[in-house]
Design an enzyme around this catalytic site. Sequence first.
Site, PDB file in Angstrom:
ATOM      1  N   GLY A  58      -3.968  11.070   5.729  1.00 54.49           N
ATOM      2  CA  GLY A  58      -4.091  10.237   4.773  1.00 54.49           C
ATOM      3  C   GLY A  58      -3.511  11.104   3.614  1.00 54.49           C
ATOM      4  O   GLY A  58      -4.455  12.081   3.115  1.00 54.49           O
ATOM      5  N   ASP A 225       2.991   8.398   1.284  1.00 51.65           N
ATOM      6  CA  ASP A 225       2.585   9.829   1.345  1.00 51.65           C
ATOM      7  C   ASP A 225       3.690  10.624   0.277  1.00 51.65           C
ATOM      8  O   ASP A 225       2.979  11.490  -0.547  1.00 51.65           O
ATOM      9  CB  ASP A 225       3.103  10.378   2.646  1.00 51.65           C
ATOM     10  CG  ASP A 225       2.099  10.069   3.484  1.00 51.65           C
ATOM     11  OD1 ASP A 225       1.951   8.940   4.054  1.00 51.65           O
ATOM     12  OD2 ASP A 225       1.367  10.779   3.714  1.00 51.65           O
TER      13      ASP A 225
HETATM   14  O1  MRU Z   1      -0.173  11.049   9.395  1.00 54.73           O
HETATM   15  P1  MRU Z   1      -1.033  10.373   8.400  1.00 54.73           P
HETATM   16  O2  MRU Z   1      -2.211   9.755   9.291  1.00 54.73           O
HETATM   17  O3  MRU Z   1      -1.795  11.167   7.569  1.00 54.73           O
HETATM   18  O4  MRU Z   1      -0.330   9.403   7.535  1.00 54.73           O
HETATM   19  C1  MRU Z   1      -1.010   8.454   6.674  1.00 54.73           C
HETATM   20  C2  MRU Z   1      -0.094   7.376   5.990  1.00 54.73           C
HETATM   21  O5  MRU Z   1       1.155   7.377   6.228  1.00 54.73           O
HETATM   22  C3  MRU Z   1      -0.707   6.815   5.181  1.00 54.73           C
HETATM   23  O6  MRU Z   1      -0.096   5.291   5.010  1.00 54.73           O
HETATM   24  C4  MRU Z   1      -0.508   7.177   3.461  1.00 54.73           C
HETATM   25  O7  MRU Z   1      -1.051   8.580   3.634  1.00 54.73           O
HETATM   26  C5  MRU Z   1      -1.150   6.691   2.565  1.00 54.73           C
HETATM   27  S1  MRU Z   1      -2.744   6.871   2.719  1.00 54.73           S
HETATM   28  C6  MRU Z   1      -3.385   6.087   1.380  1.00 54.73           C
END
Ligand code: MRU
Length: 317
Positions: A58, A225
């Site tokens: 995240g 992200d």
């Molecule tokens: O691969 P991840 O689990 O780190 O991806 C996370 C996401 O895509 C979330 O939607 C994003 O980081 C927003 S978190 C508030």
Amino acid sequence: MAPVAVSELAPEQIVRLEETGPAVVLLDQRRLPDEVSEVRCTSAAEVAAAIQDMVVRGAPAIGIAAAYGLALAALRGDDLAEAERVLAASRPTAVNLPWALARMRDEPTPARAHTLHAEEVERCRRMAAHAAELFRPGTRALTHCNAGGLATGGYGSAVGALRAAAERGLVASVLVDETRPLLQGSRLTAWELEQAGIRHAVIADSAAGSLMARGEVDLVVTGADRIAANGDTANKIGTYSLAVLAAHHEIPFYVVAPTSTIDRDLPDGSGIPIEERDPAEVTDRFQARNPAFDVTPAALIAAIVTEDGVHRPPYAL
Ligand code: MRU
């Protein structure tokens, strides 16, 4: 809808720095919801490996973990330039990672990292309150991946919006995309919504379109992200498909993210680096591709909500 009393994980249960040891301690998100366990990282390199392996994941949460990782390196007397290099290289897409490291550079102390963590959680509460204004009584929402407290170090962005709207009695139910291949939706978001007492149902990612066509979705809300200055938004793979589906069905598609996720150096989304993860996460039997993120063009996004308020197109962030 009756208002929901919303419980949540404490920020220090998700990620913290223990100065005696010293160690960065992470709730192991790979094992949730079946097992609640922690991983202790005793060097910046171990924190970087934990970010790469998605013990913590995240966008805001990996920035916070990296900040604690740099403070850990300083406590140990390690080479800080090398620690920053290793942490920054752990995952490429979320801009929160270099953002947090840049804020730690002139004062890599535990106090600075704690402040950064607390400020991110406070940003989440503020943007969630703004985002709740987009909900109407009886709203049936759909979300993708996990943008909850686990992903932000506390409270959550998109899930924070769902929490705040639920507290106001505005949420009828939430459809949770399972989020192939690592199942952040069916493991993490569903778990958080269960703990918060918010009615939800997990769906296969490919079910979203037909449920929209049946009139079962009033809005889509996701995190982000990296958001370019024009509003183009990188988020978990599958977000772009959802935004296209939402546009086809005339359903508003909302992004909720703190300003730490905005990359003003990028005029548009074409420059956002997209992480390609190990194909074995998809299948280890055949050749596979595993892009972990996609970019949703700003034109498909009805509003981007930050702690500063609700931004509408055309975006100039
Ligand atoms: O691969 P991840 O689990 O780190 O991806 C996370 C996401 O895509 C979330 O939607 C994003 O980081 C927003 S978190 C508030």
